[in-house]
Every structure is written in structure tokens, then in C-alpha cells.
Design a protein around this motif. Sequence first.
Motif, PDB file in Angstrom:
ATOM      1  N   SER A  14       1.469   5.441   0.229  1.00  0.00           N
ATOM      2  CA  SER A  14       0.973   6.688   0.788  1.00  0.00           C
ATOM      3  C   SER A  14       1.842   7.819   0.262  1.00  0.00           C
ATOM      4  N   THR A  24      -0.348   8.528  -5.482  1.00  0.00           N
ATOM      5  CA  THR A  24      -1.123   7.384  -5.945  1.00  0.00           C
ATOM      6  C   THR A  24      -0.212   6.344  -6.576  1.00  0.00           C
ATOM      7  N   ILE A  25      -0.486   5.081  -6.260  1.00  0.00           N
ATOM      8  CA  ILE A  25       0.409   4.005  -6.676  1.00  0.00           C
ATOM      9  C   ILE A  25       0.362   3.789  -8.174  1.00  0.00           C
ATOM     10  N   ASN A  26      -0.689   4.255  -8.849  1.00  0.00           N
ATOM     11  CA  ASN A  26      -0.723   4.055 -10.289  1.00  0.00           C
ATOM     12  C   ASN A  26       0.175   5.041 -11.033  1.00  0.00           C
ATOM     13  N   ASN A  36      -5.150   2.065  -3.674  1.00  0.00           N
ATOM     14  CA  ASN A  36      -3.738   2.467  -3.713  1.00  0.00           C
ATOM     15  C   ASN A  36      -2.821   1.304  -3.328  1.00  0.00           C
ATOM     16  N   THR A  37      -3.166   0.134  -3.801  1.00  0.00           N
ATOM     17  CA  THR A  37      -2.511  -1.093  -3.361  1.00  0.00           C
ATOM     18  C   THR A  37      -2.179  -2.002  -4.547  1.00  0.00           C
ATOM     19  N   ARG A  80      -3.238  -4.815  -9.279  1.00  0.00           N
ATOM     20  CA  ARG A  80      -3.314  -3.536  -8.573  1.00  0.00           C
ATOM     21  C   ARG A  80      -4.767  -3.078  -8.502  1.00  0.00           C
ATOM     22  N   THR A 137       0.836  -1.191   0.000  1.00  0.00           N
ATOM     23  CA  THR A 137       0.000   0.000   0.000  1.00  0.00           C
ATOM     24  C   THR A 137       0.871   1.242   0.000  1.00  0.00           C
ATOM     25  N   ASN A 147      -6.302   0.430  -7.898  1.00  0.00           N
ATOM     26  CA  ASN A 147      -5.928   1.836  -7.735  1.00  0.00           C
ATOM     27  C   ASN A 147      -6.790   2.547  -6.705  1.00  0.00           C
TER      28      ASN A 147
END
Length: 125
Positions: free
Chosen positions: A24, A27-29, A76-77, A71, A22, A73
Motif C-alpha cells: 500500500s 504500486t508494488i511493481n 499490488n501483490t 506478482r 500486499t 500488479n
Amino acid sequence: VQLQASGGGLVQAGGSLRLSCTASGRTINSYITGWFRQAPGKEREFVAGIMRTGVRKDYSDSVKGRFTISRVNAENTVYLQMNSLKPEDTAVYYCASTIRPYGQIPTSRTTYDFWGQGTLVTVSS
């Protein structure tokens, strides 16, 4: 970005675990994200990776057909579903991300900029 890896544990051979990574701070994308693992006395090795869109994925030969990276989105993981686990899968698993615009998923750990803290997976025989 900060990455938090979780989901490790002790499982018998043939069992399953799902690891989570996850993010922070961003955004993970925005990132290409990969999973690596390091067994005692061994180098850290690439396990799986996923591009920003989530369409392109890559796996090491040792886990292909058993592990699935995905994923979500909205959460966010990035997940790593691990099935048919073997004792040789025992390792500390790390997630990592890079924002650099690679055209394919990098498999070298030196190309990743951000790392989670690692989560231990132990597979008993």
C-alpha cells in the motif's frame, strides 16, 4: 510503501501454502520484492526474489523447484507458492522490497528498504 504479509499457518509435511505480500502507498511493481525467512535461533535468510517486470526470479537452493514467486500488479501483490513443504521450512516469513535499481535480485537482507511484519509457517512431520 507498506507491506502486509499473510497466508502462513500450520501444514503437514508435503503440503502447500501460498503467502501473499500486499503493498500500500505505492504500486508494488516499482520495487524488487523478496521473501526471507527466519527460523528460531537462526539468521534471516533469502528465500526468493522477483524483479519489477516479474520476468527475472531467483531462489535459494533449499527451495528451488518447490517454491514459486510471482506478482500480480493489478492486485499490488507478490505471492510465494510453497509446495512439498518440509519441517525445515518452518520459520517466520517476511516480504521485503527495495526501489533501488539493482541489476539483479539482491539476496542480502541489508539491501532491502521496506519490510512486512512476518507470517508464521509451521510444517509438522
